[in-house]
Design a protein around this motif. Structure first.
Motif, PDB file in Angstrom:
ATOM      1  N   LYS A 191      -5.447 -20.636  -7.116  1.00 32.03           N
ATOM      2  CA  LYS A 191      -6.235 -21.510  -6.259  1.00 32.03           C
ATOM      3  C   LYS A 191      -5.313 -22.123  -5.201  1.00 32.03           C
ATOM      4  CE  LYS A 191      -9.511 -22.774  -9.920  1.00 32.03           C
ATOM      5  NZ  LYS A 191     -10.075 -23.892 -10.727  1.00 32.03           N
ATOM      6  N   LEU A 192      -5.710 -21.978  -3.945  1.00 37.00           N
ATOM      7  CA  LEU A 192      -4.939 -22.569  -2.865  1.00 37.00           C
ATOM      8  C   LEU A 192      -5.276 -24.047  -2.722  1.00 37.00           C
ATOM      9  CD1 LEU A 192      -5.236 -19.767  -0.141  1.00 37.00           C
ATOM     10  CD2 LEU A 192      -3.394 -20.128  -1.785  1.00 37.00           C
ATOM     11  N   LYS A 193      -4.334 -24.786  -2.210  1.00 40.67           N
ATOM     12  CA  LYS A 193      -4.521 -26.220  -2.001  1.00 40.67           C
ATOM     13  C   LYS A 193      -5.636 -26.491  -0.998  1.00 40.67           C
ATOM     14  CE  LYS A 193      -0.028 -28.501  -2.716  1.00 40.67           C
ATOM     15  NZ  LYS A 193       1.056 -29.220  -2.001  1.00 40.67           N
ATOM     16  N   ALA A 194      -6.271 -27.648  -1.147  1.00 41.56           N
ATOM     17  CA  ALA A 194      -7.189 -28.118  -0.118  1.00 41.56           C
ATOM     18  C   ALA A 194      -6.383 -28.613   1.077  1.00 41.56           C
ATOM     19  CB  ALA A 194      -8.064 -29.246  -0.670  1.00 41.56           C
ATOM     20  N   VAL A 195      -6.945 -28.487   2.249  1.00 41.43           N
ATOM     21  CA  VAL A 195      -6.243 -28.881   3.471  1.00 41.43           C
ATOM     22  C   VAL A 195      -5.781 -30.333   3.406  1.00 41.43           C
ATOM     23  CG1 VAL A 195      -6.531 -29.239   5.959  1.00 41.43           C
ATOM     24  CG2 VAL A 195      -7.428 -27.167   4.884  1.00 41.43           C
ATOM     25  N   GLU A 196      -6.602 -31.189   2.840  1.00 38.94           N
ATOM     26  CA  GLU A 196      -6.248 -32.615   2.790  1.00 38.94           C
ATOM     27  C   GLU A 196      -5.063 -32.900   1.868  1.00 38.94           C
ATOM     28  OE1 GLU A 196     -10.028 -32.016   0.226  1.00 38.94           O
ATOM     29  OE2 GLU A 196      -9.246 -31.335   2.171  1.00 38.94           O
ATOM     30  N   ASP A 197      -4.666 -31.916   1.076  1.00 37.75           N
ATOM     31  CA  ASP A 197      -3.529 -32.113   0.174  1.00 37.75           C
ATOM     32  C   ASP A 197      -2.203 -31.626   0.763  1.00 37.75           C
ATOM     33  OD1 ASP A 197      -5.149 -33.235  -1.785  1.00 37.75           O
ATOM     34  OD2 ASP A 197      -5.588 -31.294  -2.706  1.00 37.75           O
ATOM     35  N   PHE A 198      -2.226 -31.095   1.988  1.00 42.75           N
ATOM     36  CA  PHE A 198      -0.993 -30.624   2.605  1.00 42.75           C
ATOM     37  C   PHE A 198      -0.041 -31.795   2.841  1.00 42.75           C
ATOM     38  CE2 PHE A 198      -3.222 -26.838   4.865  1.00 42.75           C
ATOM     39  CZ  PHE A 198      -3.123 -26.086   3.701  1.00 42.75           C
ATOM     40  N   GLU A 199       1.220 -31.551   2.537  1.00 41.51           N
ATOM     41  CA  GLU A 199       2.270 -32.534   2.810  1.00 41.51           C
ATOM     42  C   GLU A 199       3.153 -32.111   3.985  1.00 41.51           C
ATOM     43  OE1 GLU A 199       2.705 -35.439   1.393  1.00 41.51           O
ATOM     44  OE2 GLU A 199       1.075 -35.224  -0.045  1.00 41.51           O
ATOM     45  N   GLY A 655      -5.775 -22.557  15.934  1.00 42.34           N
ATOM     46  CA  GLY A 655      -6.198 -22.565  14.546  1.00 42.34           C
ATOM     47  C   GLY A 655      -5.388 -23.591  13.783  1.00 42.34           C
ATOM     48  N   THR A 656      -5.058 -23.269  12.554  1.00 44.28           N
ATOM     49  CA  THR A 656      -4.243 -24.168  11.744  1.00 44.28           C
ATOM     50  C   THR A 656      -2.838 -24.243  12.322  1.00 44.28           C
ATOM     51  OG1 THR A 656      -5.498 -23.637   9.749  1.00 44.28           O
ATOM     52  CG2 THR A 656      -3.309 -24.595   9.444  1.00 44.28           C
ATOM     53  N   GLY A 657      -2.436 -25.425  12.730  1.00 44.30           N
ATOM     54  CA  GLY A 657      -1.090 -25.615  13.260  1.00 44.30           C
ATOM     55  C   GLY A 657      -0.124 -25.901  12.123  1.00 44.30           C
ATOM     56  N   VAL A 658       0.822 -25.018  11.882  1.00 39.47           N
ATOM     57  CA  VAL A 658       1.696 -25.150  10.715  1.00 39.47           C
ATOM     58  C   VAL A 658       2.740 -26.241  10.908  1.00 39.47           C
ATOM     59  CG1 VAL A 658       3.473 -23.983   9.344  1.00 39.47           C
ATOM     60  CG2 VAL A 658       1.324 -22.818   9.876  1.00 39.47           C
ATOM     61  N   HIS A 711       3.036 -33.013  28.090  1.00 38.94           N
ATOM     62  CA  HIS A 711       2.168 -33.614  27.084  1.00 38.94           C
ATOM     63  C   HIS A 711       1.404 -32.488  26.381  1.00 38.94           C
ATOM     64  CE1 HIS A 711       2.791 -37.378  29.414  1.00 38.94           C
ATOM     65  NE2 HIS A 711       2.709 -36.560  30.451  1.00 38.94           N
ATOM     66  N   VAL A 712       1.475 -32.438  25.080  1.00 43.55           N
ATOM     67  CA  VAL A 712       0.872 -31.336  24.321  1.00 43.55           C
ATOM     68  C   VAL A 712      -0.093 -31.894  23.290  1.00 43.55           C
ATOM     69  CG1 VAL A 712       1.311 -29.309  22.886  1.00 43.55           C
ATOM     70  CG2 VAL A 712       2.990 -29.989  24.617  1.00 43.55           C
ATOM     71  N   HIS A 713      -1.351 -31.499  23.395  1.00 42.71           N
ATOM     72  CA  HIS A 713      -2.344 -31.894  22.393  1.00 42.71           C
ATOM     73  C   HIS A 713      -2.748 -30.664  21.584  1.00 42.71           C
ATOM     74  CE1 HIS A 713      -5.578 -34.240  20.533  1.00 42.71           C
ATOM     75  NE2 HIS A 713      -6.242 -33.094  20.551  1.00 42.71           N
ATOM     76  N   ILE A 714      -2.591 -30.747  20.281  1.00 42.29           N
ATOM     77  CA  ILE A 714      -2.948 -29.656  19.372  1.00 42.29           C
ATOM     78  C   ILE A 714      -4.287 -29.996  18.733  1.00 42.29           C
ATOM     79  CG2 ILE A 714      -2.225 -28.309  17.371  1.00 42.29           C
ATOM     80  CD1 ILE A 714       0.661 -29.447  17.959  1.00 42.29           C
ATOM     81  N   MET A 715      -5.280 -29.170  18.980  1.00 45.05           N
ATOM     82  CA  MET A 715      -6.618 -29.417  18.428  1.00 45.05           C
ATOM     83  C   MET A 715      -6.584 -29.274  16.908  1.00 45.05           C
ATOM     84  SD  MET A 715      -8.289 -29.947  21.285  1.00 45.05           S
ATOM     85  CE  MET A 715     -10.056 -29.734  21.074  1.00 45.05           C
ATOM     86  N   LYS A 716      -7.245 -30.175  16.239  1.00 45.84           N
ATOM     87  CA  LYS A 716      -7.364 -30.078  14.786  1.00 45.84           C
ATOM     88  C   LYS A 716      -8.267 -28.904  14.431  1.00 45.84           C
ATOM     89  CE  LYS A 716      -4.956 -33.717  13.479  1.00 45.84           C
ATOM     90  NZ  LYS A 716      -3.719 -33.565  12.676  1.00 45.84           N
ATOM     91  N   SER A 717      -7.807 -28.080  13.521  1.00 48.04           N
ATOM     92  CA  SER A 717      -8.572 -26.888  13.170  1.00 48.04           C
ATOM     93  C   SER A 717      -8.170 -26.395  11.792  1.00 48.04           C
ATOM     94  CB  SER A 717      -8.332 -25.776  14.196  1.00 48.04           C
ATOM     95  OG  SER A 717      -8.982 -24.585  13.828  1.00 48.04           O
ATOM     96  N   THR A 718      -9.127 -25.811  11.100  1.00 49.71           N
ATOM     97  CA  THR A 718      -8.831 -25.131   9.829  1.00 49.71           C
ATOM     98  C   THR A 718      -9.019 -23.618   9.987  1.00 49.71           C
ATOM     99  OG1 THR A 718     -11.121 -25.473   9.095  1.00 49.71           O
ATOM    100  CG2 THR A 718      -9.493 -27.130   8.446  1.00 49.71           C
ATOM    101  N   ALA A 719      -9.186 -23.159  11.222  1.00 49.88           N
ATOM    102  CA  ALA A 719      -9.326 -21.726  11.473  1.00 49.88           C
ATOM    103  C   ALA A 719      -8.002 -21.021  11.200  1.00 49.88           C
ATOM    104  CB  ALA A 719      -9.765 -21.490  12.916  1.00 49.88           C
ATOM    105  N   LYS A 720      -8.048 -19.708  11.130  1.00 48.50           N
ATOM    106  CA  LYS A 720      -6.840 -18.930  10.891  1.00 48.50           C
ATOM    107  C   LYS A 720      -5.818 -19.208  11.990  1.00 48.50           C
ATOM    108  CE  LYS A 720      -9.338 -15.167   8.603  1.00 48.50           C
ATOM    109  NZ  LYS A 720      -9.725 -13.736   8.658  1.00 48.50           N
ATOM    110  N   PRO A 721      -4.539 -19.332  11.640  1.00 46.27           N
ATOM    111  CA  PRO A 721      -3.523 -19.629  12.654  1.00 46.27           C
ATOM    112  C   PRO A 721      -3.328 -18.465  13.618  1.00 46.27           C
ATOM    113  CG  PRO A 721      -2.489 -19.195  10.528  1.00 46.27           C
ATOM    114  CD  PRO A 721      -3.962 -19.240  10.283  1.00 46.27           C
TER     115      PRO A 721
END
Length: 755
Positions: A191-199, A655-658, A711-721
């Protein structure tokens, strides 16, 4: 870059416990602890599992709790040696301070090591998460057995397994011996972690090489040395396709320190993407002696069929060519009809010159060839590709060739070519010395795999309803494919994919055509490749379309994108389909909603429409490349023929910004990179030879003209990186040109820009 990955749909991972034999080249991973191998694989078109290579990557957790991960990609400042291990560590629940990275050698067992095309994270994000989750599951299982509790009650953090109900914790190091005795869990158990659990994922993490780079301790290709090493420089034929007729080495050998003079036979025409040019090498005790020996060397050349090549003449010819009917590459509706009924027709031709990579570290490689074996130290983006070519050129089995990958002082695609590595190995074999081949800046400028010049004509029509009714884009430039096949005269579908045939705007009539352009040089890929001239032509023309429609440029683009939808383009492309950077169009469609979101965000951040003093203005452009959506606004202050760039604003959806630290750094560097070719850089050819010699002729951006605040704004996303190394580059130049127009009233149709 690679335009496709043999239609790989998705990379997956198998995790297993490797045998000791698997670790013969894995260095410190031989010692005890929990050691795992990760094998990447995909499914073919029929759905059958296809192993790529195995094992691909190793990870080990020692009894001291230290985690070691083999980095199989090449580090050139983009941070991949940090970001991929970070993905695994976060999913595992490791303490980042306890993570150690070892650079992998060139070897098939590490899978795809060709680090270009902005696809490292895109390709390996999920497999690295799966690998981390598997190791986590084994550690949790070992802890749960020790505590006699349910596995589901346990979690990991900071390299410990935690049991919240009892407050118990135990370090990874204390568990590895027990965990190493367990069977590796099936994929269905993971089982992969939920996004909200990323550190770590989605946060800013400094690169692990940062301190060494900043303090001068980092080892690049030019820094390598072995006992008895000699230095070689090469006098290469000044014209691609030429060859050595004869040479007199006596004056060179008279220079103190010069040891040998050796001819290198090149492939002639067609050239290759891997082998050296024809030339004569001078081997000496030190670099100075080698260079002075080369200066004294007398060589007679057969310059071959490209001896009369003149780049200005080719541009003039292509300007005439693009006025004629070309080869249809994408067709929608009837453009001729749209033009005939148009209220207004706008037509312009856009010109871009040849460009050089001009990496801060010119090519350099050290080779030792002895007893049927070859060992190399090199700043290479493609170590396995280099190994394959060395095996062929030296007649040595690949198993006897070792390539150590150093840090790269810039790559941009140049160092995916192994020609300089082959030079070192051939000279080491011939001379019997360990040889380091050193390229001077002049060598680098003269003998690059150049980004080829481009001529593009765009015709846009406005109808009686004030709509953009027609779009006709004519394109001519030497193809990358022509380097190895001189019969190729038109761009490949992979090159056309880069911003041309994926024109995303809702226009009733679209006709995209290509024209013949013969190649007279070695053409290679440079950061963002054909997106550079194609985005420039498209985005500056769309700015004129907005003016012709009496619309704000941002509102014009939002209008042209139309309703939210997912685009495929495939049904309108005349041949070759839509490559989509090697990804399934179903998995990675062109989504207009995501582009509109970044446009709105960058307009908000830049306060688009605000009043600025006379001579100052904002310019806008938006472009999707390497599957990433980017909008850019450039602020300029124009004073006569000079320009200052106080601010650059980016909004991007990758997508997901690592690792947000690296994403921002890539966009900051991308703006500077693009500013150079937009304002300064050009390679020209006369009589088959490059005119420029060094940075006095091939100029790059200097501090006064460089963008000051990015100035760099990274959109929040859970899409594939998706990619971030190349996408900052394409929209910058047109946004800059549009800003200069807004400030001066002068449109710019050629790069480098003059007004």
């Amino acid at each position: 870059m690679k335009y496709a990955k043999d239609n790989i749909q998705e990379i997956k991972a198998d995790v297993f416990k490797p045998s000791r034999r698997d670790f013969l080249k894995a260095g410190s991973l031989l010692s005890g602890g929990l050691a795992l191998g990760v094998s990447f694989w995909s499914c073919d078109a029929q759905g059958a599992k296809t192993a790529l290579f195995e094992p691909n990557v190793y990870l080990k957790i020692g009894t001291d709790g230290q985690l070691t991960i083999m980095a199989h990609r090449t580090e050139m400042g983009q941070g991949i040696r940090t970001s991929l291990p970070l993905v695994l560590a976060d999913e595992l629940g490791a303490d980042w301070e306890k993570v150690n990275i070892e650079q992998a050698l060139a070897d098939e067992k590490y899978g795809d090591q060709n680090t270009d095309g902005s696809y490292s994270i895109r390709m390996f994000y999920k497999p690295f998460r799966e690998a981390g989750a598997t190791a986590r599951q084994m550690l949790v299982r070992a802890a749960a057995a020790k505590w006699k509790v349910n596995e589901d009650e346990c979690s990991t953090a900071k390299s410990e397994v935690l049991h919240a109900a009892s407050g118990k914790s135990i370090s990874f190091g204390e568990l590895v011996e027990d965990a190493s005795k367990l069977e590796v869990p099936e994929a269905s158990e993971i089982k992969l972690k939920a996004v909200e659990d990323f550190e770590l994922i989605g946060k800013a993490t400094p690169i692990i090489d940062g301190h060494d780079i900043a303090s001068g301790k980092a080892v690049y290709g030019i820094d390598t040395a072995v006992e008895g090493m000699k230095i070689a420089v090469v006098k290469r034929c000044p014209v691609v396709g030429g060859s050595v007729v004869s040479f007199d080495a006596e004056k060179a050998k008279a220079i103190p320190g010069v040891l040998e003079v050796i001819e290198i036979k090149g492939p002639g025409l067609p050239a290759t993407l891997s082998k050296p040019l024809s030339g004569v090498a001078v081997i000496a005790e030190n670099t100075w002696a080698a260079i002075k020996g080369r200066e004294a060397l007398e060589v007679e050349w057969d310059l071959g069929p490209n001896a009369t090549y003149d780049s200005d003449q080719q541009i003039a010819e292509l300007k005439e060519s693009v006025k004629k009917k070309g080869t249809d590459r994408r067709v929608r509706g009837n453009f001729a009809q749209a033009k005939a009924s148009a209220k207004k027709v706008i037509e312009h031709t856009y010109v871009a010159p040849h460009l050089a990579h001009a990496t801060m570290e010119p090519p350099a490689a050290l080779a030792v060839v002895k007893d049927g074996k070859c060992e190399v130290w090199a700043p290479t983006q493609n170590p396995q590709g280099a190994r394959d070519v060395l095996a062929e050129e030296l007649g040595i089995d690949k198993a006897n060739i070792t390539i150590h990958v150093t840090l790269l002082g810039g790559g941009f695609g140049r160092k995916s070519k192994p020609d300089f590595i082959v030079e070192a190995a051939l000279l080491a074999k011939e001379s019997g010395y360990p040889i380091k081949v050193t390229w001077t800046r002049e060598d680098d400028i003269h003998h690059d795999y150049f980004h080829a010049l481009s001529v593009q004509r765009v015709v846009a029509t406005i109808d009686s309803q004030n709509k953009l009714s027609g779009w006709n884009h004519h394109i001519a430039y030497p193809s990358i494919s022509a380097t190895t096949d001189t019969s190729v005269l038109q761009p490949s579908v992979g090159e056309m994919m880069l911003g041309a045939i994926d024109f995303a705007y809702q226009v009733p009539a679209i006709q995209i055509e290509t024209h013949d352009a013969k190649s007279h040089l070695r053409v290679g890929w440079l950061r963002s490749v054909r997106n550079i001239p194609q985005a420039y032509a498209i985005c500056t023309m769309l700015d004129e379309v907005a003016e012709a429609r009496g619309m704000d440029p941002v509102e014009n683009i939002l209008d042209l994108l139309g309703e939210d939808q997912k685009l495929t383009f495939t049904e309108e492309i005349t041949e070759g389909g839509y490559p989509n950077y090697g990804e399934s169009i179903e998995d990675y469609p062109w989504e207009t909603a995501r582009m509109k979101a970044v446009i709105k965000k960058v307009a908000e951040d830049a306060q688009w429409g605000r009043k600025l003093p006379a001579g100052s203005a904002l310019g806008f452009a938006a472009h999707k490349s390497f599957l990433t959506y980017v909008a850019c606004i450039v602020e300029v202050k124009v004073n006569g023929s000079s320009v200052e760039i106080p601010n650059v604003y980016y909004a991007l959806d990758c997508g997901t910004g690592v690792n947000t630290d690296r994403i921002k750094s890539q966009f900051e560097g991308g703006a500077q990179f693009a500013a150079s070719f937009a304002l300064k850089s050009a390679i020209t050819f006369k009589e088959g030879r490059v005119v420029q010699n060094n940075f006095d002729g091939y100029e790059i951006i200097r501090m006064p003209e460089s963008p000051k605040n990015i100035h760099v704004h990274i959109m929040k996303s859970t899409a594939k990186p998706t990619g971030v190394g190349e996408p900052p580059v394409p929209p910058f130049a047109p946004a800059l040109a549009n800003a200069i127009y807004a400030a001066t009233g002068k449109r710019i149709y050629e790069m480098p820009m003059k007004w």
